[in-house]
Design a protein around this motif. Structure first.
Motif, short mmCIF file in Angstrom:
data_model
loop_
_atom_site.label_atom_id
_atom_site.label_comp_id
_atom_site.label_asym_id
_atom_site.label_seq_id
_atom_site.Cartn_x
_atom_site.Cartn_y
_atom_site.Cartn_z
N VAL A 240 -2.33 7.93 7.57
CA VAL A 240 -2.27 7.75 9.01
C VAL A 240 -1.92 9.09 9.64
O VAL A 240 -0.95 9.73 9.24
N ILE A 241 -2.73 9.53 10.60
CA ILE A 241 -2.44 10.77 11.31
C ILE A 241 -2.03 10.40 12.73
O ILE A 241 -2.80 9.81 13.48
N GLU A 242 -0.81 10.74 13.08
CA GLU A 242 -0.34 10.46 14.43
C GLU A 242 -0.54 11.71 15.28
O GLU A 242 -0.18 12.81 14.87
N THR A 243 -1.13 11.55 16.43
CA THR A 243 -1.29 12.70 17.32
C THR A 243 -0.31 12.57 18.48
O THR A 243 0.15 11.48 18.78
N THR A 244 -0.01 13.68 19.10
CA THR A 244 0.93 13.62 20.23
C THR A 244 0.25 12.97 21.42
O THR A 244 -0.98 12.87 21.48
N GLY A 245 1.05 12.56 22.38
CA GLY A 245 0.54 11.85 23.55
C GLY A 245 -0.52 12.61 24.32
O GLY A 245 -1.43 12.02 24.89
N LEU A 246 -0.43 13.91 24.31
CA LEU A 246 -1.37 14.70 25.12
C LEU A 246 -2.52 15.27 24.30
O LEU A 246 -3.37 15.96 24.81
N ALA A 247 -2.52 14.98 23.00
CA ALA A 247 -3.52 15.62 22.13
C ALA A 247 -4.91 15.03 22.35
O ALA A 247 -5.08 13.86 22.61
N ASP A 248 -5.89 15.90 22.20
CA ASP A 248 -7.29 15.50 22.27
C ASP A 248 -7.67 15.01 20.86
O ASP A 248 -7.53 15.75 19.89
N ASP B 26 9.43 5.05 0.26
CA ASP B 26 8.16 5.05 -0.47
C ASP B 26 7.07 5.85 0.22
O ASP B 26 6.05 6.16 -0.37
N ALA B 27 7.27 6.14 1.50
CA ALA B 27 6.18 6.79 2.24
C ALA B 27 6.41 8.29 2.31
O ALA B 27 7.54 8.76 2.34
N MET C 202 0.84 -1.20 0.00
CA MET C 202 0.00 0.00 0.00
C MET C 202 0.87 1.24 0.00
O MET C 202 1.97 1.24 0.53
N LYS C 203 0.34 2.30 -0.58
CA LYS C 203 1.04 3.58 -0.54
C LYS C 203 0.43 4.38 0.62
O LYS C 203 -0.77 4.69 0.61
N ILE C 204 1.27 4.64 1.61
CA ILE C 204 0.76 5.25 2.84
C ILE C 204 1.39 6.63 3.05
O ILE C 204 2.59 6.80 2.88
N ALA C 205 0.56 7.60 3.42
CA ALA C 205 1.08 8.90 3.83
C ALA C 205 0.89 9.02 5.33
O ALA C 205 -0.15 8.63 5.86
N VAL C 206 1.91 9.51 6.01
CA VAL C 206 1.83 9.69 7.46
C VAL C 206 1.91 11.17 7.77
O VAL C 206 2.76 11.88 7.24
N ILE C 207 1.02 11.62 8.63
CA ILE C 207 1.07 13.01 9.09
C ILE C 207 1.34 12.98 10.58
O ILE C 207 0.59 12.37 11.34
N GLU C 208 2.43 13.57 10.99
CA GLU C 208 2.77 13.54 12.41
C GLU C 208 3.07 14.95 12.88
O GLU C 208 3.21 15.87 12.07
#
Lengths: 330, 347
Positions: free
Chosen positions: A94-102, A50-51, A34-40
């Motif tokens: 995939v959207i990664e949120t920080t540990g404290l994010a709501d 590839d990502a 799969m072609k995956i985009a990650v937003i962090e």
């Protein structure tokens, strides 16, 4: 664009140290084709050819409609908008949120922005927790008015990834951790892992915002008898009621519910039987924002029942159930 | 028999991906374009020849702007870099600014470039390129525009329009804020210097009278507003929302209480608006692949009928007139940039 053609977006949340970055590395390096985009939120250690890994600014703002729940992530509107313009479409974001994010503003962005909602679909909120330290985080005493982020992240979850199970003392410890998760969120399937190594089919493109698939995963989640009742501020409440609903009363009830209880209801899901309608009415909600539609006709001989679940803070089970039942056609 | 106003393509050139930025030089001989793949080029508007291939921007080009004299062009990207080029494509300055360069605008005299970099407005002198950073605003800047007299630079973000004084450098503070509790996505100044207008995420257009700060909002749109454009004489302002244009009368005391003219011929969202230079016709391009030429409204509340509808064969990202009004260029989501002649329209 038909729902099936929209690109699925997974929101990855969880406490610092729970193993989100390890899981992301696993997602990006697994041979899935799969072609995956990650937003962090920050450029991390991840660097895969590839990502596409983009950084976000975690910019939360309120929509100007007087609703305190309608906070969205402005940075995501911009990043996702540009991402969807590219000729090479991604199979998965995939959207990664920080540990404290709501997680709420992330999820609400998919309801509040037309450009986003027309091309992308929120697939699931996946919360990664650490089997060894979760209970400690849940029991953290916070000052009055300060939210326990670990509790909220579990409350929002469509999937809970119970990571680092190899560090638990024994099976009993894991069972206890799962019991504590269930107290808060009775409907999200729990997936056990070590080192973030999980079968990606369990967390990506799972259709957790698709009600049929939610019910297929765990049809018992709405059974009130199966619920654990504890003196907790964040809990799940299920309602299962036969019969048909008066559409006027239902609208009034939903309006009241979202207006009066929307702040406290983190997630809601339901399948409803409306009198005079041939099709089922299904909905999904994050706080006051509800996405509802008719999905398919009731089958011949299929019992016309109503199934709802709410996960939230200080929910009054009796009040919810009685007020809902008052909408049934006598 | 109907007569076509927009001709067939006379040339075509392809960038690698969605054309995210396109600006035609004021003299009309060149255009600059950049894509989300990161490639950028100076292109001869006569024949589509690449005059110069410009530096790549990792993760994509986001913005590009010519100086009013056509003597220099700036290109900015997701990589936080702005390059300045001469008219033959020679790069004479590069600046790493450390955040997305969402928008670029040159001062009316062409001496100073304003760059929207994350939450910060950065000014870069064309002659000596030492960037000056103002204090960050509360949220990420979405658009930047100069007052017509060059005395103020405005930036929009969530929370309103913030104004900076370019002559106050090295001071870093904002000089004025027009608050608006909502997220603003675009900013245009009326050529008359009387109005600043912002399109908003919450489906409204917000206006501020310069410089009293008196404001009004025009709501009732079905979705967010990213594209606004004033006719060169400042009389009409077009706004695009989904597939519809709405054109407000800024004559006299302004549009308060007036009914806008409207036109609805696009099946998908409009991505670009451009008024005919010193003229009266409006060009729109949309995701449905249509480029439409509209007449100016004759009166408030008028329902507009297109002068011509051109099917370009691909989702459009930009449309722009050539300054001599002989034609236009369009840029597509698949990277194609095309030129077409536009003939004079007689009624």
């Amino acid at each position: 664009m038909a729902p099936a053609d929209k690109v699925p977006v997974t929101v990855l949340t969880g406490f610092l140290g729970a193993g989100k970055t390890t899981l992301l590395n696993h997602i990006l390096t697994e041979q899935h084709g799969m072609k995956i985009a990650v937003i962090e939120n920050e450029f991390g250690e991840i660097g895969i050819d590839d990502a596409l890994v983009l950084d976000a600014e975690e910019e939360i703002f309120e929509m100007n409609n007087g609703c305190i729940c309608c906070t969205v992530r402005g940075d995501l509107i911009r990043i996702l908008g540009n991402l969807m313009k590219r000729r090479d479409r991604f199979d998965q974001i995939v959207i990664e949120t920080t540990g404290l994010a709501d997680p709420a503003p992330v999820a609400q962005t998919f309801f509040m922005d037309d450009e986003i909602s027309s091309q992308l679909r929120l697939d699931a909120i996946v919360t990664v927790v650490d089997a060894k330290h979760l209970v400690q985080h849940l029991d953290d005493h916070k000052p009055e008015g300060v939210e326990n982020e670990a509790v909220e992240q579990l409350a929002f979850a469509d999937r809970v990834l119970l990571n680092k199970v190899d560090l638990a003392a024994d099976e009993n410890e894991l069972i206890e951790v799962e019991r504590r998760i269930r107290e808060i969120n009775a409907i999200a399937p729990i997936v056990r892992t070590s080192h973030g190594k999980v079968d990606l089919d369990r967390i990506l493109d799972v259709g957790a915002f698709d009600l049929d698939r939610v019910l297929a995963d765990d049809p018992e989640f709405l059974d009130p008898d199966a619920e654990h009742q504890h003196d907790l501020s964040v809990t799940s409440v299920g309602i299962d009621a036969d019969g048909e609903l008066d559409v006027g009363k239902l609208n009034e009830w939903l309006g009241w519910l979202l207006r009066e209880r929307g702040v406290d209801i983190f997630r809601s899901k339901g399948i409803l039987s409306v009198a005079g309608w041939d099709d089922r009415y299904v909905f999904q909600g994050v706080h006051m924002l509800i996405d509802g539609r008719t999905d398919r006709p009731w089958g011949p001989g299929e019992p016309r029942t109503n199934k709802l679940v709410f996960i939230g803070r200080n929910l009054d089970r009796d009040e919810l159930e009685q007020s809902f039942r008052a909408c049934l056609v006598a | 028999m109907s007569r076509r106003v927009i001709g067939e393509p006379t040339w075509r050139i392809d960038l690698a991906d969605y054309v995210a930025a396109l600006d035609v030089a004021p003299h009309g001989e060149l255009l600059v374009a950049g894509s989300l793949s990161g490639d950028a080029a100076l292109i001869d508007t006569d024949d589509g020849r690449v005059v110069a291939k410009l530096a790549d921007h990792r993760f994509g080009v986001l913005s590009a702007a010519w100086t009013p004299d056509g003597g220099a062009v700036a290109v900015g990207g997701h990589d936080g870099v702005v390059h300045l080029y001469g008219p033959s494509g020679g790069c004479f300055a590069s600046h790493e600014l450390g955040g997305w360069v969402a928008d670029l605008a040159w001062s009316p005299d062409g001496s100073t470039l304003a760059a929207a970099v994350g939450k910060t407005l950065v000014l870069i002198q064309r002659a000596n390129g030492c960037p000056h950073r103002f204090d960050p605003v509360a949220s990420t800047i979405t658009a930047v525009a100069w007052a017509v007299n060059g005395k103020r630079v405005g930036v929009t973000a969530y929370g309103g329009v913030t104004w900076f004084d370019p002559d106050a450098v090295p001071a870093t503070e904002a000089v004025r804020t027009y608050p608006w509790k909502g997220s603003l996505l675009s900013l245009v100044m009326s050529p008359t210097g009387k109005w600043a207008c912002g399109g908003a995420q919450d489906a409204s257009v917000h206006l501020w009278k310069l410089w009293s700060g008196d404001d009004l909002a025009m709501s009732g749109y079905p979705a967010k507003l990213e594209h606004l454009a004033f006719r060169d004489d400042g009389r009409w302002m077009a706004s695009a929302c989904l597939g519809e244009i709405t054109v407000w009368d800024f004559g006299g005391k302004g549009p308060a209480g007036s009914r806008p003219a409207a036109g609805e011929e696009h099946a998908r969202h409009i991505s670009s608006l451009d008024w005919e230079p010193d003229g009266e016709r409006l060009l729109t391009g949309a995701a449905d692949g249509r480029m439409i030429l509209w007449p100016s409204p004759r009166k408030q509340g008028q329902q507009l009928t297109p002068l011509d509808v051109c099917e370009t064969g691909g989702e459009l990202a930009h449309v722009a007139w050539l300054p001599d009004r002989s034609g236009c260029v369009s840029a597509r989501a698949d990277g194609a940039i095309e030129h077409r002649d536009i003939t004079a329209h007689r009624t």
